[in-house]
Design an enzyme around this catalytic site. Structure first.
Site, PDB file in Angstrom:
ATOM      1  N   GLY A   9     -11.967  11.882  -4.324  1.00  0.00           N
ATOM      2  CA  GLY A   9     -12.661  11.380  -5.506  1.00  0.00           C
ATOM      3  C   GLY A   9     -12.142  10.060  -6.040  1.00  0.00           C
ATOM      4  O   GLY A   9     -12.772   9.460  -6.924  1.00  0.00           O
ATOM      5  N   PRO A  13     -11.997  -0.216  -6.292  1.00  0.00           N
ATOM      6  CA  PRO A  13     -12.870  -1.350  -6.625  1.00  0.00           C
ATOM      7  C   PRO A  13     -13.063  -2.214  -5.377  1.00  0.00           C
ATOM      8  O   PRO A  13     -12.092  -2.683  -4.778  1.00  0.00           O
ATOM      9  CB  PRO A  13     -12.094  -2.087  -7.714  1.00  0.00           C
ATOM     10  CG  PRO A  13     -11.161  -1.063  -8.282  1.00  0.00           C
ATOM     11  CD  PRO A  13     -10.787  -0.182  -7.129  1.00  0.00           C
ATOM     12  N   ALA A  14     -14.312  -2.401  -4.976  1.00  0.00           N
ATOM     13  CA  ALA A  14     -14.572  -3.021  -3.681  1.00  0.00           C
ATOM     14  C   ALA A  14     -14.146  -4.483  -3.619  1.00  0.00           C
ATOM     15  O   ALA A  14     -13.817  -4.991  -2.551  1.00  0.00           O
ATOM     16  CB  ALA A  14     -16.049  -2.882  -3.331  1.00  0.00           C
ATOM     17  N   LEU A  15     -14.151  -5.176  -4.739  1.00  0.00           N
ATOM     18  CA  LEU A  15     -13.728  -6.573  -4.770  1.00  0.00           C
ATOM     19  C   LEU A  15     -12.325  -6.664  -5.348  1.00  0.00           C
ATOM     20  O   LEU A  15     -12.078  -6.247  -6.484  1.00  0.00           O
ATOM     21  CB  LEU A  15     -14.708  -7.396  -5.619  1.00  0.00           C
ATOM     22  CG  LEU A  15     -14.393  -8.886  -5.845  1.00  0.00           C
ATOM     23  CD1 LEU A  15     -14.088  -9.602  -4.547  1.00  0.00           C
ATOM     24  CD2 LEU A  15     -15.548  -9.550  -6.569  1.00  0.00           C
ATOM     25  N   GLY A  16     -11.407  -7.154  -4.537  1.00  0.00           N
ATOM     26  CA  GLY A  16     -10.018  -7.247  -4.963  1.00  0.00           C
ATOM     27  C   GLY A  16      -9.468  -8.649  -4.798  1.00  0.00           C
ATOM     28  O   GLY A  16     -10.149  -9.567  -4.330  1.00  0.00           O
ATOM     29  N   LEU A  17      -8.216  -8.808  -5.164  1.00  0.00           N
ATOM     30  CA  LEU A  17      -7.512 -10.081  -5.044  1.00  0.00           C
ATOM     31  C   LEU A  17      -6.552 -10.025  -3.864  1.00  0.00           C
ATOM     32  O   LEU A  17      -5.649  -9.192  -3.822  1.00  0.00           O
ATOM     33  CB  LEU A  17      -6.721 -10.384  -6.325  1.00  0.00           C
ATOM     34  CG  LEU A  17      -5.835 -11.635  -6.275  1.00  0.00           C
ATOM     35  CD1 LEU A  17      -6.689 -12.903  -6.152  1.00  0.00           C
ATOM     36  CD2 LEU A  17      -4.929 -11.712  -7.505  1.00  0.00           C
ATOM     37  N   GLY A  18      -6.758 -10.919  -2.903  1.00  0.00           N
ATOM     38  CA  GLY A  18      -5.805 -11.059  -1.816  1.00  0.00           C
ATOM     39  C   GLY A  18      -4.636 -11.930  -2.233  1.00  0.00           C
ATOM     40  O   GLY A  18      -4.808 -12.864  -3.029  1.00  0.00           O
ATOM     41  N   ASP A  43      -4.244  -6.668  -3.503  1.00  0.00           N
ATOM     42  CA  ASP A  43      -3.793  -6.402  -2.135  1.00  0.00           C
ATOM     43  C   ASP A  43      -2.505  -7.168  -1.850  1.00  0.00           C
ATOM     44  O   ASP A  43      -2.459  -8.388  -1.997  1.00  0.00           O
ATOM     45  CB  ASP A  43      -4.871  -6.812  -1.132  1.00  0.00           C
ATOM     46  CG  ASP A  43      -4.459  -6.486   0.294  1.00  0.00           C
ATOM     47  OD1 ASP A  43      -4.630  -5.326   0.707  1.00  0.00           O
ATOM     48  OD2 ASP A  43      -3.951  -7.392   0.988  1.00  0.00           O
ATOM     49  N   TYR A  48       4.423 -10.925   2.912  1.00  0.00           N
ATOM     50  CA  TYR A  48       3.950 -12.088   2.150  1.00  0.00           C
ATOM     51  C   TYR A  48       5.072 -12.712   1.330  1.00  0.00           C
ATOM     52  O   TYR A  48       4.952 -13.851   0.877  1.00  0.00           O
ATOM     53  CB  TYR A  48       2.798 -11.711   1.219  1.00  0.00           C
ATOM     54  CG  TYR A  48       1.570 -11.164   1.908  1.00  0.00           C
ATOM     55  CD1 TYR A  48       1.387 -11.276   3.287  1.00  0.00           C
ATOM     56  CD2 TYR A  48       0.578 -10.516   1.175  1.00  0.00           C
ATOM     57  CE1 TYR A  48       0.257 -10.756   3.915  1.00  0.00           C
ATOM     58  CE2 TYR A  48      -0.559 -10.004   1.791  1.00  0.00           C
ATOM     59  CZ  TYR A  48      -0.711 -10.116   3.160  1.00  0.00           C
ATOM     60  OH  TYR A  48      -1.827  -9.600   3.760  1.00  0.00           O
ATOM     61  N   LYS A  77       1.617  -3.013   2.566  1.00  0.00           N
ATOM     62  CA  LYS A  77       1.602  -2.793   4.003  1.00  0.00           C
ATOM     63  C   LYS A  77       3.018  -2.716   4.582  1.00  0.00           C
ATOM     64  O   LYS A  77       3.921  -3.445   4.150  1.00  0.00           O
ATOM     65  CB  LYS A  77       0.825  -3.912   4.712  1.00  0.00           C
ATOM     66  CG  LYS A  77      -0.569  -4.136   4.124  1.00  0.00           C
ATOM     67  CD  LYS A  77      -1.284  -5.306   4.768  1.00  0.00           C
ATOM     68  CE  LYS A  77      -2.504  -5.678   3.953  1.00  0.00           C
ATOM     69  NZ  LYS A  77      -2.164  -6.509   2.781  1.00  0.00           N
ATOM     70  N   HIS A 110       0.648  -2.544   8.969  1.00  0.00           N
ATOM     71  CA  HIS A 110       0.104  -3.907   8.920  1.00  0.00           C
ATOM     72  C   HIS A 110      -0.485  -4.365  10.251  1.00  0.00           C
ATOM     73  O   HIS A 110      -1.548  -4.991  10.283  1.00  0.00           O
ATOM     74  CB  HIS A 110       1.212  -4.878   8.463  1.00  0.00           C
ATOM     75  CG  HIS A 110       0.685  -6.135   7.855  1.00  0.00           C
ATOM     76  ND1 HIS A 110       1.371  -6.831   6.883  1.00  0.00           N
ATOM     77  CD2 HIS A 110      -0.448  -6.839   8.065  1.00  0.00           C
ATOM     78  CE1 HIS A 110       0.675  -7.906   6.525  1.00  0.00           C
ATOM     79  NE2 HIS A 110      -0.429  -7.931   7.233  1.00  0.00           N
TER      80      HIS A 110
END
Length: 317
Positions: A9, A13-18, A43, A48, A77, A110
């Site tokens: 459930g 949110p489908a749009l995220g910040l890379g 993300d 990184y 990751k 990753h």
């Protein structure tokens, strides 16, 4: 905002910040601004090199009442030098400490590439470990343990081919719930999209704008520039959108998550507004005709001479 629903459930949110290539000194303010604008999906990844700065932005945003932890979706990751089962949990614990969180919403392997534990980026074949010696199934078993322990709510992979995903699904106690891969109109991967739909594995599109700011060493001479594609530009103009917004809308309408990166406040707002852009069936058909099977992140850096890794074995092409 579109969301992707998981079996328990939870909704991503489908749009995220890379945050790949979001430099230290920039990413803190970018994350703070993104949350203020309404982003709830961030993300991250250990490699990184900016998780501590992101963690400061998350902690401040929560303490200032901008957002609650429960409203955020944070992904990170596992790096390639921590594939050995005994290294998986310590790697996640280090990421959690940097991000100042008690749990992740999603943790991914990753790359399907293993390195020796003291190696970050391999220069020679002897710094790499073959998947026969360090099988992905053993790493995955340790990932399942992280979810069992409540250190992450969901687990998945990144840069996995259909064949590698299929193999993991066959032996998994907890199935991979996400595959994060390069996806855009020049690399549409329809077979992967169909496979993941059939097996209820979600997809996240990285480099959705063609990764124009990636390191020079990853670029080819005279490579096609997705953001300058005339078909993309024409569709964007018809919809009153920017080319970037049209590309983000394309990813969302395919039913995938998408993580465009920016540290520019104006572009952060524009990217988020792409969630309100609707492309027609004709638009989607035109964009479907752009597929070149063109990877901007080819994975060639793993094809170290003398190692067991090659582009063919990486992508099972």
């Amino acid at each position: 905002m579109r969301t992707l629903e998981f079996d328990n459930g939870d909704r991503l949110p489908a749009l995220g910040l890379g945050t790949w290539q979001a430099a230290p000194g920039e990413v803190y303010q970018a994350v703070k601004t993104a949350i203020q604008l309404g982003y709830r999906h961030i993300d991250c990844a250990f490699i990184y090199g900016n998780e501590a700065e992101i963690g400061r932005a998350l902690a401040e945003s929560i303490s200032e009442g901008l957002v609650s932890r429960e409203q955020l979706w944070i992904t990170s990751k596992l790096w390639n030098n921590c594939h050995a089962p005994e290294h998986v949990r310590p790697a996640l614990e280090k990421t959690l400490a940097s991000l100042q969180l008690e749990y992740l919403d999603l943790y991914l392997i990753h790359w399907p590439v293993a390195l020796k534990h003291d190696v970050m980026v391999p220069r020679t074949a002897d710094q790499m470990v073959s998947l026969e010696v360090q099988p992905l199934a053993a790493t995955w078993q340790a990932m399942e343990g992280l979810a069992d322990a409540g250190l992450c709510r969901h687990i998945g992979v990144s840069n996995f081919s259909v064949a590698k995903l299929q193999a993991l699904l066959e032996g998994a106690r907890r199935k991979p719930e996400m595959n994060q891969i390069e996806l855009h109109p020049y690399l549409q991967q329809p077979a992967m999209l169909e496979f993941c739909r059939a097996h209820k594995v979600h997809l996240t599109a990285y480099s959705p704008l063609g990764s124009p700011q990636r390191p020079a060493g990853l670029r080819a001479e005279d490579e096609p520039i997705l953001l300058q594609d005339t078909t993309v530009a024409a569709i964007a103009e018809q919809r009153g959108a920017t080319p970037a917004q049209a590309l983000i809308a394309w990813a969302l309408q395919r039913g995938t998550a998408v993580i465009p990166k920016s540290v520019n406040p104006g572009r952060l707002a524009q990217n988020l507004a792409a969630a309100e852009v609707t492309l027609s069936a004709e638009d989607m058909e035109q964009l479907a005709g752009l597929d070149r099977q063109r990877r901007y992140v080819s994975g060639a850096f793993w094809a170290v001479e003398g190692s067991t890794y090659s582009l063919e074995s990486l992508w099972d092409a």
